[in-house]
Design a protein around this motif. Structure first.
Motif, PDB file in Angstrom:
ATOM      1  N   VAL A   1      14.229  -8.077  -5.611  1.00 28.60           N
ATOM      2  CA  VAL A   1      13.679  -6.810  -5.108  1.00 28.60           C
ATOM      3  C   VAL A   1      12.169  -6.956  -5.203  1.00 28.60           C
ATOM      4  O   VAL A   1      11.631  -7.287  -6.266  1.00 28.60           O
ATOM      5  N   VAL A   2      11.507  -6.754  -4.076  1.00 28.24           N
ATOM      6  CA  VAL A   2      10.061  -6.971  -4.028  1.00 28.24           C
ATOM      7  C   VAL A   2       9.343  -5.720  -3.528  1.00 28.24           C
ATOM      8  O   VAL A   2       9.822  -5.039  -2.620  1.00 28.24           O
ATOM      9  N   THR A   3       8.216  -5.419  -4.155  1.00 26.10           N
ATOM     10  CA  THR A   3       7.362  -4.333  -3.671  1.00 26.10           C
ATOM     11  C   THR A   3       5.928  -4.837  -3.612  1.00 26.10           C
ATOM     12  O   THR A   3       5.589  -5.820  -4.287  1.00 26.10           O
ATOM     13  N   ASP A   4       5.104  -4.171  -2.819  1.00 23.09           N
ATOM     14  CA  ASP A   4       3.667  -4.445  -2.920  1.00 23.09           C
ATOM     15  C   ASP A   4       2.972  -3.209  -3.494  1.00 23.09           C
ATOM     16  O   ASP A   4       1.741  -3.122  -3.499  1.00 23.09           O
ATOM     17  N   GLY A   5       3.777  -2.260  -3.955  1.00 16.73           N
ATOM     18  CA  GLY A   5       3.266  -1.107  -4.700  1.00 16.73           C
ATOM     19  C   GLY A   5       2.483  -0.080  -3.891  1.00 16.73           C
ATOM     20  O   GLY A   5       1.878   0.809  -4.462  1.00 16.73           O
ATOM     21  N   GLU A   6       2.519  -0.190  -2.553  1.00 15.15           N
ATOM     22  CA  GLU A   6       1.637   0.699  -1.788  1.00 15.15           C
ATOM     23  C   GLU A   6       2.188   2.118  -1.629  1.00 15.15           C
ATOM     24  O   GLU A   6       1.438   3.068  -1.441  1.00 15.15           O
ATOM     25  N   ARG A   7       3.536   2.254  -1.702  1.00 12.27           N
ATOM     26  CA  ARG A   7       4.111   3.609  -1.563  1.00 12.27           C
ATOM     27  C   ARG A   7       5.240   3.722  -2.584  1.00 12.27           C
ATOM     28  O   ARG A   7       6.410   3.605  -2.253  1.00 12.27           O
TER      29      ARG A   7
ATOM     30  N   ILE B   1       4.173  -8.038  -5.401  1.00 12.13           N
ATOM     31  CA  ILE B   1       3.112  -8.731  -4.671  1.00 12.13           C
ATOM     32  C   ILE B   1       1.856  -7.898  -4.857  1.00 12.13           C
ATOM     33  O   ILE B   1       1.872  -6.693  -4.596  1.00 12.13           O
ATOM     34  N   ASP B   2       0.791  -8.536  -5.313  1.00 15.29           N
ATOM     35  CA  ASP B   2      -0.434  -7.792  -5.593  1.00 15.29           C
ATOM     36  C   ASP B   2      -1.539  -8.247  -4.639  1.00 15.29           C
ATOM     37  O   ASP B   2      -2.052  -9.360  -4.748  1.00 15.29           O
ATOM     38  N   VAL B   3      -1.848  -7.353  -3.699  1.00  8.83           N
ATOM     39  CA  VAL B   3      -2.953  -7.663  -2.781  1.00  8.83           C
ATOM     40  C   VAL B   3      -4.120  -6.715  -3.023  1.00  8.83           C
ATOM     41  O   VAL B   3      -4.997  -6.566  -2.191  1.00  8.83           O
ATOM     42  N   GLY B   4      -4.096  -6.043  -4.195  1.00  7.97           N
ATOM     43  CA  GLY B   4      -5.125  -5.048  -4.511  1.00  7.97           C
ATOM     44  C   GLY B   4      -4.531  -3.654  -4.428  1.00  7.97           C
ATOM     45  O   GLY B   4      -3.326  -3.488  -4.205  1.00  7.97           O
TER      46      GLY B   4
END
Ligand SMILES: O=C([O-])CC(=O)C(=O)O
Ligand SMILES: [Mg+2]
Length: 613
Positions: free
Chosen positions: A208-214, A252-255
């Motif tokens: 399960v992957v998130t980029d944390g944006e929402r 995933i951390d893109v900021g």
């Protein structure tokens, strides 16, 4: 000269033989760090696992790195959450595994341990403290964590999942202790495959992957979104029976664009604004390629809590090349469709007879809308363009109508029907006169008294679904739904609400949360060896869930079965999803088991302690 890997093997051989557990641990290594395949298969719970997991074994090369996980005994055994049983180690096990003196003399059963922990948990008044106590337990004694969660699912789901997990993500920087998943940031660009190899488990089946944006309806929480993949995967295990070692949470951390977090000295992520465009796409692409290269074609990647634009883009980019599933678009759609199908027993009519109005035209809104339209199409044989016409969406600019088409994002365009412009939700409700009102905008308190009274004025039994999470973002509370409809609403919400007493009657609200679907759905994909997700599998999952609602549930006004039966429900969903996969030619695990329900049940991880003798 002996090579490094040889000397490590020799070292390991010297250490093996100190007890049965160590030999098992070697087997576990070979199976990717979990002995369920060998041990549970033989001891009668979890029989079919050998077939399911057998072919994903790791190579000799993978076995050697990292070599330190090979032997667990004595003190190390107590510190290893996967094998630790705490005071439940028997006298004989204490002798065999060098545990004498490392534990106080009492020996407790797993049941007594559960009793103690649930008692302790109930002393905490602050939900976040309960959450932290549960995370500590997971890190200390994994089987006890899952046993407790399964046996008290209705009580503990709100603790490890929505709504508390939302608060945990918001405060993740302060409560962070040990990493529970893998972090892939822009710093790792070009090295993602290497990073994946650092994860100790080799036979991963679900990411399960998130980029944390929402994150839920809470917005951009950057790297602190990690709580979501961790929570979702603990439900994969507890509710769907996928073994813990097969589950990998990734952030995933893109900021982040969250100014507050950027200023927070305890923030855990990259301290700059989000990367977008090519930089983002390249990292995600490298990630998706690396995942397939490392774990093979059958690895399931569940996208979770991405912002709208990326969620739709990623799903459409990878759905034909990878086994991917977007929980917020597809999982939510499937659970809501199930609730609507079940609700027909209470509100009457066929699906095609109903008119739907959504507040929110993002992942959940358009995902549900499309699946409902597909199901009506399937039932009536009418073309999709036609069945979409009874489904209306409202976004921040008002009702989505054809005159707005040019300026709409692509995923909203199919819903731009002919109608004069309408601004707010209340006016849209009055103009469209929906029989079903669905909130999916992530904004709380938007189903006002006027809106619900309007719904109740032209519907005998208005179906009201307030899906936004966590509770603070819910479009209305259960009490408001019942009160403002004078007790006539059929109501379900994304986050749980307690029962409500109104007008001398007791109302039990349902929970329309994708947790009903994704664990069983994922299990179905795994047991069939599915290589792609198809919309018909989502429809199969909805129908399977709706079929689990009993007359007793309907009598209470419920449109979902209780979570207390969730493992059986998940097995039914898994069986029907697997059957559909085989029917579509997408199931690769052959021969197809005769009784898929029994097979699904037999594959499910059970957290009862094993004997180490
Ligand atoms: O996590 C949940 O409770 C449901 C969900 O996917 C979301 O709200 O994004
Ligand atoms: Mg989500």
């Amino acid at each position: 000269m002996i090579s490094l890997s040889k000397s490590i093997n020799i070292l390991r051989l010297l250490r093996v033989g100190r007890g049965a557990l160590m030999q098992r641990t070697m087997k576990e290594m070979r199976n990717g760090g979990d002995s369920l395949v060998d041990v549970e298969g033989k001891s009668g719970f979890g029989g079919g696992l050998e077939d399911v997991y057998g072919e994903d074994r790791v190579t000799e090369d993978q076995l050697v790195t990292p070599w330190t996980v090979s032997v667990a005994s004595g003190y190390t055994l107590l510190r290893d959450p996967r094998h630790n049983k705490g005071l439940a180690f028997t006298e004989k096990e204490r002798d065999a595994h060098y545990l004498r003196g490392l534990l106080p003399p009492a020996v407790l059963s797993q049941e007594l341990q559960e009793k103690k922990i649930i008692h302790n948990l109930r002393q905490y008044k602050v939900p976040l403290h309960k959450y932290m106590a549960m995370m500590d337990l997971q890190e200390r004694n994994e089987r006890l964590f899952y046993k407790l969660l399964i046996d008290n699912v209705e009580e503990l789901l709100p603790v490890v999942y929505t709504p508390t997990v939302g608060e945990a993500c918001q405060k993740y920087g302060s409560i962070f202790r040990r990493p529970q998943g893998l972090y892939i940031s822009l710093k790792e660009k070009g090295k993602v495959l290497e990073v994946l190899k650092n994860w100790p488990e080799k036979s991963v089946q679900v990411i399960v992957v998130t980029d944390g944006e929402r994150i839920l309806g809470l917005g951009d929480l950057g790297s602190q979104g990690m709580g979501i993949p961790v929570g979702k995967l603990s439900l994969y295990t507890a509710l769907g029976g996928v073994r813990p070692s097969a589950c990998l949470p990734i952030t995933i951390d893109v900021g982040t664009n969250n100014e507050q977090l950027l200023k927070d000295e305890f923030y855990t992520g990259l301290r700059h604004k989000r990367a977008t465009g090519q930089e983002y796409t390249e990292l995600l692409d490298e990630f998706m390629c690396a995942v397939k290269q490392n774990y093979g074609e059958k690895i399931l990647v569940q996208f979770e809590d991405f912002a709208n634009h990326n969620a739709f883009e990623l799903l459409s980019r990878y759905r034909s090349t990878h086994l991917v599933f977007n929980d917020d678009i597809q999982g939510t759609a499937s659970v809501v469709l199930a609730g609507i199908i079940a609700a027909l027993k209470l509100v009457g009519g066929t699906l095609a007879d109903h008119t739907f109005l959504f507040l929110g035209a993002g992942e959940a809104g358009t995902g549900i809308a499309e699946l409902v339209a597909l199901e009506v199409s399937k039932q009536t044989k009418a073309p999709l363009e036609h069945t979409r016409k009874k489904i209306w969406l409202v976004d921040s600019k008002g009702l989505i109508v054809s005159s707005r088409r040019e300026s709409l994002q692509h995923f909203k365009k199919p819903w731009a029907h002919d109608h004069e412009p309408v601004k707010g939700l209340l006016d849209a409700v009055k103009a469209i006169k929906p029989t079903v009102l669905i909130g999916s905008s992530g904004v709380g308190k938007t189903f006002t008294k006027e809106v619900l009274e309007a719904m109740a004025s032209f519907n005998e039994k208005p179906l009201i679904l307030a899906l936004s999470n966590p509770t603070s973002q819910s479009e209305c509370t259960a009490e408001e739904a019942y009160k403002w409809s004078k007790g006539r609403a059929i109501f379900a919400s994304g986050s749980p609400f307690d029962t409500v007493e109104y007008d001398g009657r007791v109302f039990v609200p349902g929970q329309a949360n994708n947790a009903y679907i994704f664990p069983g759905f994922g299990l179905g994909l795994i047991i069939s060896g599915a290589i792609r997700v198809h919309d018909d599998m989502l429809l199969a999952a909805s129908e399977a869930l709706a079929a689990q609602v009993t007359q007793e549930n309907f009598d209470k006004g419920l449109i979902y079965p209780p979570f207390s039966n969730i493992r059986k429900i998940s097995a039914h969903i898994a069986a029907d999803v697997a059957a559909k996969a085989y029917q579509l030619g997408l199931g690769s695990r052959l021969p197809q088991p005769k009784d898929l329900f029994k097979y699904a049940e037999s594959c499910m991880y059970t957290p009862i302690y094993r004997s180490y003798l």
